[in-house]
Structures are given as structure tokens and as C-alpha cells.
Design a protein around this motif. Structure first.
Motif, mmCIF file in Angstrom:
data_model
loop_
_atom_site.group_PDB
_atom_site.id
_atom_site.type_symbol
_atom_site.label_atom_id
_atom_site.label_comp_id
_atom_site.label_asym_id
_atom_site.label_seq_id
_atom_site.Cartn_x
_atom_site.Cartn_y
_atom_site.Cartn_z
ATOM 1 N N LEU A 214 0.811 -1.224 0.000
ATOM 2 C CA LEU A 214 0.000 0.000 0.000
ATOM 3 C C LEU A 214 0.843 1.273 0.000
ATOM 4 O O LEU A 214 0.360 2.333 -0.368
ATOM 5 N N SER A 215 2.126 1.151 0.380
ATOM 6 C CA SER A 215 2.972 2.347 0.324
ATOM 7 C C SER A 215 3.622 2.489 -1.053
ATOM 8 O O SER A 215 4.314 3.460 -1.332
ATOM 9 N N GLN A 216 3.423 1.502 -1.920
ATOM 10 C CA GLN A 216 4.098 1.545 -3.230
ATOM 11 C C GLN A 216 3.153 1.696 -4.410
ATOM 12 O O GLN A 216 3.595 1.902 -5.531
ATOM 13 N N VAL A 217 1.855 1.545 -4.182
ATOM 14 C CA VAL A 217 0.921 1.539 -5.319
ATOM 15 C C VAL A 217 0.702 2.939 -5.876
ATOM 16 O O VAL A 217 0.985 3.950 -5.219
ATOM 17 N N LYS A 218 0.182 2.972 -7.094
ATOM 18 C CA LYS A 218 -0.203 4.230 -7.738
ATOM 19 C C LYS A 218 -1.417 4.779 -6.992
ATOM 20 O O LYS A 218 -2.340 4.012 -6.681
ATOM 21 N N VAL A 219 -1.441 6.070 -6.733
ATOM 22 C CA VAL A 219 -2.595 6.628 -6.001
ATOM 23 C C VAL A 219 -3.867 6.408 -6.817
ATOM 24 O O VAL A 219 -3.901 6.661 -8.023
ATOM 25 N N GLY A 220 -4.909 5.906 -6.149
ATOM 26 C CA GLY A 220 -6.189 5.675 -6.829
ATOM 27 C C GLY A 220 -6.332 4.278 -7.403
ATOM 28 O O GLY A 220 -7.327 3.974 -8.075
ATOM 29 N N VAL A 221 -5.363 3.400 -7.120
ATOM 30 C CA VAL A 221 -5.413 2.040 -7.678
ATOM 31 C C VAL A 221 -6.701 1.320 -7.241
ATOM 32 O O VAL A 221 -7.251 1.587 -6.158
ATOM 33 N N ARG A 222 -7.158 0.455 -8.096
ATOM 34 C CA ARG A 222 -8.304 -0.400 -7.750
ATOM 35 C C ARG A 222 -7.773 -1.825 -7.578
ATOM 36 O O ARG A 222 -7.024 -2.307 -8.445
ATOM 37 N N ILE A 223 -8.149 -2.463 -6.476
ATOM 38 C CA ILE A 223 -7.566 -3.789 -6.156
ATOM 39 C C ILE A 223 -8.672 -4.846 -6.143
ATOM 40 O O ILE A 223 -9.743 -4.630 -5.560
ATOM 41 N N ILE A 224 -8.378 -5.955 -6.782
ATOM 42 C CA ILE A 224 -9.329 -7.076 -6.800
ATOM 43 C C ILE A 224 -8.679 -8.268 -6.111
ATOM 44 O O ILE A 224 -7.567 -8.664 -6.467
ATOM 45 N N ASN A 225 -9.365 -8.822 -5.139
ATOM 46 C CA ASN A 225 -8.807 -9.956 -4.407
ATOM 47 C C ASN A 225 -9.785 -11.119 -4.406
ATOM 48 O O ASN A 225 -10.720 -11.161 -3.609
ATOM 49 N N THR A 226 -9.557 -12.041 -5.332
ATOM 50 C CA THR A 226 -10.349 -13.279 -5.323
ATOM 51 C C THR A 226 -9.467 -14.436 -4.863
ATOM 52 O O THR A 226 -9.809 -15.599 -5.071
ATOM 53 N N ALA A 227 -8.296 -14.104 -4.260
ATOM 54 C CA ALA A 227 -7.350 -15.166 -3.856
ATOM 55 C C ALA A 227 -7.619 -15.618 -2.414
ATOM 56 O O ALA A 227 -8.190 -16.686 -2.206
ATOM 57 N N ARG A 228 -7.297 -14.782 -1.434
ATOM 58 C CA ARG A 228 -7.595 -15.092 -0.037
ATOM 59 C C ARG A 228 -7.583 -13.791 0.751
ATOM 60 O O ARG A 228 -6.739 -12.900 0.510
ATOM 61 N N GLY A 229 -8.472 -13.708 1.752
ATOM 62 C CA GLY A 229 -8.629 -12.477 2.512
ATOM 63 C C GLY A 229 -7.381 -12.053 3.266
ATOM 64 O O GLY A 229 -7.001 -10.891 3.244
ATOM 65 N N GLY A 230 -6.709 -12.975 3.898
ATOM 66 C CA GLY A 230 -5.586 -12.642 4.771
ATOM 67 C C GLY A 230 -4.382 -12.060 4.048
ATOM 68 O O GLY A 230 -3.402 -11.663 4.688
ATOM 69 N N LEU A 231 -4.412 -11.988 2.720
ATOM 70 C CA LEU A 231 -3.242 -11.471 1.996
ATOM 71 C C LEU A 231 -3.006 -9.995 2.273
ATOM 72 O O LEU A 231 -1.877 -9.520 2.227
ATOM 73 N N ILE A 232 -4.097 -9.238 2.522
ATOM 74 C CA ILE A 232 -3.936 -7.804 2.805
ATOM 75 C C ILE A 232 -4.541 -7.533 4.178
ATOM 76 O O ILE A 232 -5.654 -7.971 4.470
ATOM 77 N N GLU A 233 -3.812 -6.793 4.973
ATOM 78 C CA GLU A 233 -4.251 -6.516 6.343
ATOM 79 C C GLU A 233 -5.423 -5.507 6.301
ATOM 80 O O GLU A 233 -5.330 -4.451 5.670
#
Ligand code: MLT
Length: 387
Positions: A214-233
Motif C-alpha cells: 500500500l505504500s508503493q501503489v499508484k494513487v487511486g489504484v483499484r484492487i481485486i482480491n479473489t485469492a484469499r482475505g488474509g493477503l492484505i491486512e
């Protein structure tokens, strides 16, 4: 007769592939030889000594205690690729939903009343504007069976696709559309992507991959997570949504804190919920389980190497052992001492474990020989199968 316990509903398309003269299948089976599971949590389960394998009808195995299974010589299978098309379709849907505020628009339109709904629609629609995906950069973390399909579909939508995978298979690389770019490191994907989609399993290493995302992404990025919930805090994600770093998060694994956030689209784990995918996963899980129980062959195991030999002609010895010096020679010496010939042999290792199959002719190892091998400190499990 092999006994198989089902912990979830498994498509009959798969179960019917288990011939009743070799297999008994029941959800209440005591002390099964094999378990078929979808999402049931097995972490608190007691494993019976007779359990030989667990087959997960799906890709993720975080509901299964893999380390414990490995130590007990329980082979865990999954079904990579069997639900790839279903997940790809949901990701493409999520990509569009993350961009165009169709979800917000529908919910607003349902609340309209009166004779002038067409007029209200025209007046209010500008609140739900969103950008097109055409020409934007989609970063795909994990270019496996699912990631490849998404890459090619997004490429066909006119997106600039940038994939990252530190362990990509040659087959997957060959399937990729030629215009899909591959990044040398994950930071490049974070920095360049307007949209990010995650396709890695949940484990210690992959959690670390996303720790600084989250400190490296482009501002305004859209994120899709169909992998597993615990990957991002979750708390870090909510903060990034609130300060605009992330403009939309579409997740197939929402937790309570995410349900009412205006910029989160919570999907109730529908990635593989298509009849086609449930049938594919069940078919593949059942075939792998049956091949292991009857013939000792391993395909698509997450904790043991893939090893297989052609159909058994006489006797087959299947040995799960630690990946240490001399063990294979002790097994072959034991056969030699018993006057038994090794007709064919296959052996592979995966991390600390190894699996060896020997096809035997010219005799049957006696109980003394087998007991001696079974008592070896580095032999975890030994089975003798007959044609
Ligand atoms: C998978 O891991 O295969 C998907 O998330 C679908 C599922 O859990 O069944």
C-alpha cells in the motif's frame, strides 16, 4: 475397499467416478482412508491413523493443516486450474465493477420512486461515472492457471497487462498472449498498475509480498482480491481507502469491517461458484485421490512430489520417507536380501520429504522385511499394493 469421507457437498459428477466395488463414500464415515473437502476447516480435526490422503476440490489449501499432514504422511491434493475459468470470469466482472459504479448506481436506482423515474435517472447518473479499463494497466500478481486466463482476457479488452510470478511454469508462459508484459519484480507491478488483481495462495511468504504494497501503489489504484482475505491486512487497507490511496477494493473474502464501506465491493466467495467449476474440481479431486489409493500415483499434491508409474502388474511398494541420504538404498537392499527384483522404480523429493514407488517381481516381501522398513526412523509410511 477404500473408505472416503466427504466434509462438504461434492459434485456427484466427481463422486460417480469412484467405482462402488473399490470405494465406499459417506459424509459420516469413521476412520476414512481419504477425505474429500471443499472449504470445511480441518485445522482442529483429529486425524485417524488410517488416513492416507486429503483431496481438496479447489485450489486454496489454507483450510487444511498441511504441516501436520506432511509429518503423518498424509498426501494433500488440490485441483489447480479446475476452477480457473470461473475465477477469470468473476475477476473480469470485478474489474469492470471496480471502475464503473454499477453497484452504487443500481442501489441508488432501486430507491427511486414516482412517475418521473426516467427523468431522475438522467439527472442523477453523473454521480456514478467511472473510467473505462481500455488502455489502463492491469497488474497480475501470480501468473498461474488463473492469472494466465485473466491476462489474456484483459489483453483482449485492450488493457496493458503486466504480470509478476517468481515461479512461472513453462506451460503458463507459453499460453500467455504475446503482448502481456512480465515484470522482474513485484514493486514494478505495484508502481505501474491502475488495477491490481491477486492470484497467489495464502501463506507466510505471500503475506510478506503484500506487506508494503500500500505504500508503493499508484494513487487511486483499484484492487481485486479473489485469492484469499488474509493477503492484505484489513486496517491498513481501510486507511488506504479512506485517504484515497486505493479507490476501490473488490473482495471475494469480506470481513465484518468491510461490509459497509462505500468503496469496497464485498462478494461472498463466489469465485468458483459455477456448476462447471464445481464439477471440474470434483472430477479432478476424485481422480487424483483414486489414483493414489489404488495405484500409489501422486499428481497435484501440495506436500509431496508428483510421482507415477504405469499400471501395476504385480506388487507395488509405495514409500513416503524423509529426503535424506541412504534411505532409497536401504529399501532396495531390503528387497535384494529378500530375493525380490525391482522391475520399475520412480522416486522424487519435495523439500524435506520424498516418495518412492517400486514395482516388484519374483516374490513378496515378508512381514519381517516390511516391519523392519516400517520401523525405520525416516520412513513415514509404507504401503503394498497389488494388481
Ligand atoms: C479455491 O481455492 O479454489 C477457490 O477459492 C474456491 C473455493 O475455495 O472453493
Amino acid at each position: 475397499m477404500y473408505t472416503v469421507k466427504t466434509l462438504n457437498h461434492i459434485s456427484p459428477v466427481g463422486l460417480l467416478r469412484l467405482p462402488s466395488d473399490y470405494f465406499t463414500v459417506d459424509a459420516k464415515m469413521e476412520n476414512p482412508a481419504a477425505v474429500l473437502v471443499r472449504s470445511a476447516n480441518m485445522h482442529e480435526m483429529q486425524f485417524n491413523e488410517e488416513l492416507l490422503c486429503v483431496a481438496r476440490a479447489g485450489a486454496g489449501v489454507n483450510n487444511i493443516p498441511i504441516d501436520q499432514c506432511t509429518e503423518k504422511g498424509v498426501v494433500v491434493f488440490n485441483t489447480p486450474g479446475a476452477n480457473a475459468n470461473a475465477v477469470k470470469e468473476l475477476v473480469i466482472c470485478s474489474l469492470l465493477l471496480s471502475s464503473r459504479d454499477v453497484v452504487g448506481g443500481i442501489s441508488w436506482a432501486r430507491g427511486l420512486t414516482g412517475d418521473d423515474v426516467p427523468g431522475q435517472v438522467e439527472k442523477g447518473k453523473s454521480s456514478f461515472t467511472g473510467p473505462e479499463v481500455y488502455g489502463k494497466t492491469l497488474g497480475i500478481i501470480g501468473v498461474g492457471a488463473i492469472g494466465v486466463k485473466i491476462a489474456n482476457a484483459a489483453d483482449a479488452l485492450g488493457m496493458d497487462v503486466l504480470g509478476y510470478d517468481n515461479n512461472m511454469s513453462v506451460n503458463n508462459a507459453l499460453e500467455l498472449s504475446r503482448s502481456v508484459r512480465l515484470a522482474y519484480n513485484i514493486n514494478q507491478v505495484f508502481a505501474e498498475s491502475d488495477y491490481l488483481t491477486l492470484h497467489v495462495p495464502l501463506n507466510k511468504e505471500t503475506k510478506e509480498l503484500f506487506a508494503d504494497m500500500l505504500s508503493q501503489v499508484k494513487v487511486g489504484v483499484r484492487i481485486i482480491n479473489t485469492a484469499r482475505g488474509g493477503l492484505i491486512e484489513t486496517d491498513a487497507l481501510l486507511a488506504a481507502l479512506d485517504n484515497g490511496t486505493v479507490s476501490c477494493y473488490v473482495t471475494d473474502f469480506p470481513d465484518e469491517k468491510m461490509l459497509n464501506h462505500p468503496n469496497i465491493i464485498p462478494i461472498p466467495h463466489l469465485g468458483a461458484s459455477t456448476p462447471e467449476s464445481e464439477d471440474n474440481c470434483a472430477r479432478m479431486a476424485v481422480d487424483q485421490l483414486a489414483d493414489y489409493l489404488r495405484y500409489g500415483n501422486i499428481t497435484n499434491s501440495v506436500n509431496f512430489p508428483d510421482v507415477d508409474l504405469p499400471p501395476i502388474k504385480g506388487l507395488r511398494l509405495c514409500v513416503i520417507h524423509r529426503n535424506l541420504p541412504n534411505i532409497i538404498s536401504e529399501i532396495t537392499a531390503a528387497m535384494g536380501e529378500a530375493g525380490i527384483n525391482i522391475e520399475n522404480m520412480a522416486s522424487k523429493s519435495k523439500k524435506d520429504m520424498a516418495y518412492t514407488i517400486l514395482d516388484l517381481t519374483g516374490g513378496t516381501p515378508g512381514s519381517g522385511t516390511l516391519d523392519r522398513l516400517r520401523g525405520h526412523e525416516h520412513i513415514i509410511r509404507l504401503r503394498v499394493l497389488k494388481a
